[in-house]
Design an enzyme around this catalytic site. Structure first.
Site, PDB file in Angstrom:
ATOM      1  CG  HIS A 454      -1.883   1.457   1.608  1.00  0.00           C
ATOM      2  ND1 HIS A 454      -1.751   2.247   2.170  1.00  0.00           N
ATOM      3  CD2 HIS A 454      -2.976   1.497   0.588  1.00  0.00           C
ATOM      4  CE1 HIS A 454      -2.699   3.396   1.738  1.00  0.00           C
ATOM      5  NE2 HIS A 454      -3.170   2.768   1.544  1.00  0.00           N
ATOM      6  N   GLY A 783      -7.753  -4.763 -12.884  1.00  0.00           N
ATOM      7  CA  GLY A 783      -7.288  -4.404 -12.010  1.00  0.00           C
ATOM      8  C   GLY A 783      -5.939  -5.386 -11.636  1.00  0.00           C
ATOM      9  CB  CYS A 847      -6.460   1.077 -14.502  1.00  0.00           C
ATOM     10  SG  CYS A 847      -7.741  -0.264 -13.476  1.00  0.00           S
TER      11      CYS A 847
END
Length: 895
Positions: A454, A783, A847
């Site tokens: 993250h 994704g 993406c």
């Protein structure tokens, strides 16, 4: 003249009919100088056909004649007692790597040494005799080794070590500390050295210059004939030597053809007046050299750039006012910016075409231009630690803070007091609420995860630096990386180069900040984009600022706008929490109304920046628990917020119970994305309405907008159908995207706006069901972070913990969160094909963070996708990868 002996000079080029391999690598390089009519030292080459079978007597006449030619050009005569011309002998192999030494100072014999010393001094003359001995003793050592005379070979080897010590030449690392070295002997005169070492060479070696050279050529030839590594592909090059300390108007120096950091077309280097070389000498900036020499050097530099199409380094000597080039070679240590400026300059002058420029730069090298770099001279004395996993490249400086709250507070106070407010977030891992800290920091250092963690993903999005290291330990207000430690509030510098090992320094380094315009990057982007055809690059952008930056870097629209990031802003997070934790419909709607205004402003700004281009907005994707307070300080702050304007203050237990109710054991596969919309349709309804309010407002301002609404984490067509088109069941009416748009349009009394509804393919089930899903979606966006996780069953945040073990045993090819796994590729290709069968005009893109990897870009093009989308700072990298693939495709067609 023997046809195997070749003369060259500034005005004499070895004929092109001569096979280049006959000259060896160094011989060819010398002749290249001659071809360019540069002021090179003249010389001659005994080619590969005779080098290992020389008859010294047979070539004596030819060598004497060629030395006479050299003497006329240099102004000194070989063997002259007053002003002797000295020679270097180069064993010119055709192998790129060779162990043969370069031999210097031939002509230093008893009759010439005094004359030479008058020009350079007795000490320097003695030193040059040692250099001569160093080279020739190595030849004699090799001969003894090839003859199997171990005793003599070992004796010479010991003498060579002593000579190297006297010359200050460091021994190889494997020879160090083997035994205690004896003190160096007292320095001797040049003649004394000649007398001492004469016994190691054939008789007469130091008696006269002509004999010395012929003996040397004979010994080298004898060695080559015995040496199996030679294979008759080695030549011998002979050239005069010149000295920067030989007479009044003399100097030595070196320069780069342009600045190796900035790329400015200006010589960069130094010259040393009255010095043989730079060792122990005070240098002067090269552009301050005599103007007549400077003009010559500039012409040489830029001619070399035009010929080799790269930055070159040149060494030169001025002897008694006459300039001579010694060598030129490529430059290893140079910036991407300098290469870019050179290539753009060559293209502007039509030396190369546009495709050459685009093909010449590795896409990943652009990282260097997009992020700040450290001036390495500023950190020489700093304590440091090396290692870790690069999450986002660049260099960051700041005071460290171990939580988002403390970092934001410290930054606020520093800004108020006019102090340095640079901060670095240091944490075990990061969560959604830490986005705001990463956004305002210079970088982030975490213990858990890797390239796709993250913290790394968010850092790349905002152009920040990210480093991940499992060695990071935080205890109280101190952190350690192995033996390296620092306290909260102290300054550190984090350096994450794209190539090489990352480093954390204690202290404040000097940074070199990027400038896309002056670096030539923007011009290079325009050049790259001129080769794009049907495949394009979009950006991941959550703010107008991100969108504007990406647009300047060449993005053709937004491929991913992550709406959940918008809710983490300081003025929004508690409003969003109010909506989620409220058990009163009116209170929940009140919060939604506030959020709608905020979202409308966001979407308005992004679509306005991207006028005329597609903007793909992903509806809320994150699990709801990510928006909740994650520690006691946050919880206390939220309770204070929730108590404002209320008679009864909600209890901590009550709020905690509601938060706990949102807890999930596996949130990545839990209540997130479209699943939230099924349970809480009002959240998506608010977002969809905000999108269309912004879009219709912009259209009313004559701004061309193309909104694309993306529904995340669908596993089948039914989910997309419900959210896109709604559903009526007994006692329940679920409003779809089209219903919300239609209601707003009727309210505004305007014509329908062109928009698209699509979905994110991030589950294997969705990829396999792509044919059915395409009935209800006009675009797919892959994704690939989640698709990789769900296909391989690997968590991107935990993969780094066991990746080294898997790499050790070759259980996996590279990092699947950087380079697409072949099974993930198969699912993407299959879903694209099935989707196109259902809807031929289906638009497909990628993406995930994989979109900036050049290898992945090529796959996407081949698989039939229309674009990739990546963080703003990765857009130029992806653009270049697309351009190079298009050029390669065009060249194959014309081949």
């Amino acid at each position: 003249m023997n046809s195997n002996i070749h003369f060259f000079s500034q005005s004499n080029v070895i004929p092109s009919k001569t096979e280049p391999e006959l000259l060896g690598i160094r011989g060819r390089q010398a002749n290249e100088f001659a071809e360019l009519t540069f002021p090179i030292l003249p010389g001659f080459i005994l080619d590969t056909e005779i080098a290992s079978d020389i008859d010294p007597k047979g070539i004596k006449k030819d060598v004497s004649e060629l030395l006479g030619k050299c003497a006329k050009l240099v102004g000194k005569k070989y063997g002259d007692s007053a002003n002797p011309m000295l020679l270097k002998v180069v064993i010119s192999s055709n192998l790129a790597i060779t162990t043969y030494p370069t031999l210097h100072n031939f002509g230093l014999v008893k009759p010439t040494i005094d004359g030479f010393a008058k020009w350079v001094g007795a000490d320097f003359a003695a030193n040059e005799v040692l250099f001569l001995l160093n080279g020739m003793m190595a030849i004699e050592e090799r001969i003894k080794e090839l003859e199997g005379k171990t005793k003599e070979k070992n004796e010479i080897a010991e003498k060579i070590k002593l000579i190297k010590r006297m010359l200050g030449i460091k021994a190889p690392s494997n020879e160090l500390h083997q035994k205690e070295e004896k003190p160096l002997p007292k320095k001797k005169s040049a003649r004394e050295y000649m007398d001492e070492y004469a016994k190691y060479f054939p008789k007469g070696f130091f008696d006269d210059a002509e004999s010395q050279l012929l003996i040397t050529l004979g010994e080298i030839s004898r060695m080559l004939k015995m040496d199996e590594q030679n294979d008759d592909d080695t030549a011998i090059l002979i050239q005069p030597m010149v000295y920067g300390n030989y007479g009044k108007d003399s100097c030595s120096g070196y320069f780069f053809s342009r600045n190796v950091v900035t790329g400015e077309k200006k010589l960069q280097g130094n010259f040393y007046r009255g010095k043989f070389n730079e060792i122990g000498s005070e240098g002067h900036e090269i552009n301050k050299i005599d103007q007549s020499h400077l003009k010559q050097l500039e012409k040489i530099a830029w001619t070399l750039e035009d010929k080799f199409k790269e930055i070159r380094q040149v060494r030169f000597t001025v002897e008694n006012g006459k300039l001579w080039l010694i060598e030129q070679r490529l430059v290893d240590q140079k910036s991407t910016q300098s290469d870019l400026k050179l290539l753009l300059d060559l293209a502007k002058r039509k030396i190369v075409d546009k495709s050459y420029v685009v093909k010449a730069i590795d896409p990943l090298r652009l990282n260097e231009i997009l992020h700040p770099v450290i001036n390495m001279s500023s950190v020489k004395e700093f304590k440091s630690w090396k290692g870790g996993i690069a999450g986002a490249p660049g260099a960051a400086i700041g005071r460290v803070y171990f939580s988002t709250e403390r970092l934001l507070e410290a930054k606020k106070i520093s800004a108020q007091q006019g102090e340095d407010d640079r901060c670095i977030l240091v944490a075990n891992s990061s969560f959604a609420e830490d986005v705001k800290a990463i956004e305002v920091s210079t970088g982030v250092l975490t213990a858990e995860g890797g390239y796709s963690a993250h913290a790394s993903v968010v850092a790349r999005q905002y152009g920040k630096v990210s480093l991940v290291s499992p060695d990071l330990k935080i205890k109280g207000n101190k952190a350690t990386l192995g033996e390296f430690g620092f306290s909260e509030g102290e300054y550190i510098t984090v350096n994450v180069p794209f190539y090489g090992e990352s480093t954390v320094y204690k202290g404040v380094a000097e940074l070199i900040e990027p400038d896309p315009k002056s670096s030539g990057l923007l011009d290079f982007i325009d050049l790259s984009k001129s080769f794009l055809k049907s495949f394009h690059v979009r950006c991941n952008a959550d703010t107008p600022k991100d969108a504007d930056l990406a647009l300047s870097f060449g993005a053709d629209g937004v491929g991913l706008c992550r709406t959940e990031h918008m809710f983490f802003k300081q003025d929004r997070i508690n409003v969003f929490r109010d909506m989620l934790l409220s058990d009163d419909k009116k209170e929940r709607q009140k919060a939604l109304d506030k959020l709608e205004v905020m979202q409308r402003e966001d979407f308005y700004g992004i679509m306005k920046v991207m006028e005329g281009k597609e903007v793909t907005i992903r509806l809320l994707d994150s699990p709801l628990h990510e928006f909740m307070p994650h520690n006691n300080d946050e919880l206390t702050a939220y309770i204070e917020h929730a108590s404002k304007g209320k008679k009864t203050k909600p209890s901590k237990a009550e709020i905690t119970a509601r938060i706990d109710a949102l807890h999930e054991f596996n949130p990545m596969l839990g209540h997130r994305g479209c699943r939230i919309a099924v349970s809480y349709p009002e959240i998506y309804a608010m977002q969809v309405k905000a999108i269309f309010e912004a879009a219709y407002k912009l259209r009313g301002e004559k701004i061309d907008v193309h909104p694309e609404i993306m529904v995340p984490i669908v596993m089948n067509f039914s989910e997309l159908k419900l959210i896109a088109y709604g559903k009526k069941i007994e006692g329940k009416n679920y409003l779809g995207i089209v219903d919300i748009e239609e209601a707003l349009r009727n309210e505004l009394k305007v014509k329908e706006l062109e928009y698209k509804i699509g979905t994110m393919i991030e589950l294997p089930a969705a990829a396999l069901g792509a044919g059915e899903i395409a009935k209800y979606g006009r675009f797919f966006s892959f994704g690939t972070n989640d698709l990789t996780q769900t296909t391989l069953g690997i968590s991107r945040d935990d993969f780094a913990a066991f990746m080294p073990d898997y790499t050790l045993y070759d259980l996996i090819d590279g990092n699947p969160f950087s380079t697409l796994d072949k099974r993930v590729k198969e699912l993407i290709a299959l879903a694209t094909a099935r989707g196109h069968l259902t809807r031929p005009d289906l638009v497909c893109g990628l993406c995930g963070e994989h979109g900036a990897n050049p290898a992945n870009v090529r796959f996407c093009m081949e698989a039939g996708l229309n674009y990739v989308s990546c963080s703003p700072y990765s857009v130029p990298i992806a653009l270049l990868a697309v351009a190079q693939a298009e050029i390669e495709k065009a060249e194959k067609k014309t081949a």
